[in-house]
Design an enzyme around this catalytic site. Sequence first.
Site, short mmCIF file in Angstrom:
data_model
loop_
_atom_site.label_atom_id
_atom_site.label_comp_id
_atom_site.label_asym_id
_atom_site.label_seq_id
_atom_site.Cartn_x
_atom_site.Cartn_y
_atom_site.Cartn_z
N THR A 72 11.19 -4.26 -10.24
CA THR A 72 12.55 -3.87 -9.86
C THR A 72 13.47 -3.90 -11.08
O THR A 72 14.22 -2.95 -11.32
CB THR A 72 13.08 -4.82 -8.77
OG1 THR A 72 12.23 -4.72 -7.63
CG2 THR A 72 14.50 -4.47 -8.37
N ASN A 151 3.63 3.97 -3.42
CA ASN A 151 3.20 2.71 -2.83
C ASN A 151 2.89 2.77 -1.34
O ASN A 151 2.23 1.90 -0.82
CB ASN A 151 4.26 1.62 -3.08
CG ASN A 151 5.66 2.08 -2.76
OD1 ASN A 151 6.15 3.07 -3.31
ND2 ASN A 151 6.32 1.38 -1.86
N GLN A 179 2.24 0.54 -9.03
CA GLN A 179 1.05 0.62 -8.17
C GLN A 179 -0.18 1.15 -8.90
O GLN A 179 -1.26 1.16 -8.33
CB GLN A 179 1.34 1.50 -6.95
CG GLN A 179 2.33 0.91 -5.97
CD GLN A 179 1.79 -0.29 -5.20
OE1 GLN A 179 0.58 -0.52 -5.14
NE2 GLN A 179 2.69 -1.07 -4.61
N GLY A 200 3.61 -7.84 -12.13
CA GLY A 200 2.46 -8.74 -12.09
C GLY A 200 1.86 -8.96 -10.71
O GLY A 200 0.65 -9.03 -10.54
N HIS A 201 2.72 -9.05 -9.69
CA HIS A 201 2.19 -9.56 -8.42
C HIS A 201 1.44 -8.52 -7.59
O HIS A 201 0.84 -8.86 -6.56
CB HIS A 201 3.30 -10.22 -7.59
CG HIS A 201 4.29 -9.30 -6.96
ND1 HIS A 201 4.23 -9.01 -5.62
CD2 HIS A 201 5.33 -8.63 -7.45
CE1 HIS A 201 5.23 -8.19 -5.32
NE2 HIS A 201 5.91 -7.94 -6.42
N THR A 237 15.74 -16.98 -21.67
CA THR A 237 14.48 -17.58 -22.14
C THR A 237 13.30 -16.98 -21.40
O THR A 237 13.30 -16.88 -20.18
CB THR A 237 14.52 -19.12 -21.93
OG1 THR A 237 15.66 -19.61 -22.63
CG2 THR A 237 13.27 -19.78 -22.47
N CYS A 325 9.50 -3.65 2.13
CA CYS A 325 10.95 -3.83 2.02
C CYS A 325 11.67 -3.29 3.24
O CYS A 325 12.79 -3.67 3.52
CB CYS A 325 11.48 -3.12 0.78
SG CYS A 325 10.44 -3.34 -0.64
C1 PLP Z 1 6.45 -3.51 -5.68
C2 PLP Z 1 7.00 -2.31 -6.32
C3 PLP Z 1 8.14 -2.38 -7.12
C4 PLP Z 1 8.92 -3.65 -7.31
O1 PLP Z 1 8.25 -4.56 -8.13
P1 PLP Z 1 8.67 -6.12 -8.06
O2 PLP Z 1 7.89 -6.75 -9.14
O3 PLP Z 1 8.29 -6.58 -6.69
O4 PLP Z 1 10.14 -6.18 -8.30
C5 PLP Z 1 8.58 -1.23 -7.72
N1 PLP Z 1 7.94 -0.06 -7.55
C6 PLP Z 1 6.83 0.05 -6.80
C7 PLP Z 1 6.15 1.36 -6.66
C8 PLP Z 1 6.33 -1.07 -6.15
O5 PLP Z 1 5.24 -0.96 -5.38
#
Ligand code: PLP
Length: 382
Positions: A72, A151, A179, A200-201, A237, A325
């Site tokens: 984001t 996504n 993605q 990362g997640h 930081t 979301c």
């Molecule tokens: C999850 C996602 C984001 C946001 O990433 P975050 O690390 O959760 O802020 C942005 N773009 C796409 C296509 C996503 O799937």
Amino acid sequence: MKRYYFDHSATTRVNARAIEAMTRVMESNFGNPSSVHAFGRDARVVLEEYRETIASLLNADAGEVFFTSGGTEADNLALIGVMQANRSRGRHLITSAYEHHAILDAAEYLGKNGFEISYIKPDRYGQIQLDDVVRAIRPDTQLISVMHVNNEVGTINDIGAIGKLAQERDILFHTDAVQSFSKIPIDVKAMNIDLLSLSGHKIYGPKGNGAIYIRKGVNIERRQFGGHQEREIRTGTENLPGIAGLTMAAQICHQEMDSEAERLLYLREKLWNGLNDSLADIQLNGHPEERLHGLCNVSFGGVEGEALMLSMDLKGIAASTGSACSSGQTSASHVLLSMGIPPEMAQSSIRFSLGKETDDEAVDYVLEIVPEIVNNLRKMSF
Ligand SMILES: *Cc1c(COP(=O)(O)O)cnc(C)c1O
């Protein structure tokens, strides 16, 4: 009850080796990378090693990678930072109608602050057509931002072609690769990408971590003020443990890229074919071939997606309707609507996103349970 996770596009379990890397940094490298003493210098060395690694995975230079709090923040920085920095040259931004809200909401903000935005619609398979990009270009266009992989439906865009087109016209090109990064190959040089967002997640790394690639020479204005970190593009930081986890997760995904793609493709086809064999009036959303291996977005005619999702949850299957979301909202997904899918079919959709948690047993369980639930829900609606 055993639970089955089919929501890897929303987030993923952190890889054990990524957790190890994070723990190691917190224990042995707690120094502030900005400190001049030995503790700080040690932390700085590992930070720059991580930057090198992420850069090498993109075919970028280390100086072109800036760590952020996630996708984001990277998306916001790319859009607002580039448009603000180049506003004297032009105020027009091109993006697509089915981007993540990190892009759409940043574009909306720009639209309220003196910029003009064109939103390109994808075709019915969820692909952005080059002709439509060309048609949207104006003399004052500064930036084109089109996502690599969507996504919700998983369709893959030909970002190399869009990048080339943008470069020929001296327009900057950003792609949200959240993605796709670590799942399919990316080469920022070969694809003519000027800016790229990653997170990362979504790739078995920690939440609240990501990065932005900014090609050397791109004119961008920072969004955050404070210290001198990340060459003042992203102050504060550095989250060194998070960056360690992100980097380790990305490395592992790259090592396993081909084998995981093959495994997930098999499981995804088994899932779709199984559902399609046992249920009438269902539809696969997204591109039949040019689609991320883990994604299977299905509309179940005559069934409310939200009801189906909740019923599946009661049986231990975690999937999602629309994007994570937008859960809690009853409106149909903006992605499916932009692809021209009728509202009632869009409201009947479920996104199964497969990943490391998925195996044959998980798919077998879905194929046993979901048709039963769908048939029951269909009976109830008459
Ligand atoms: C999850 C996602 C984001 C946001 O990433 P975050 O690390 O959760 O802020 C942005 N773009 C796409 C296509 C996503 O799937």
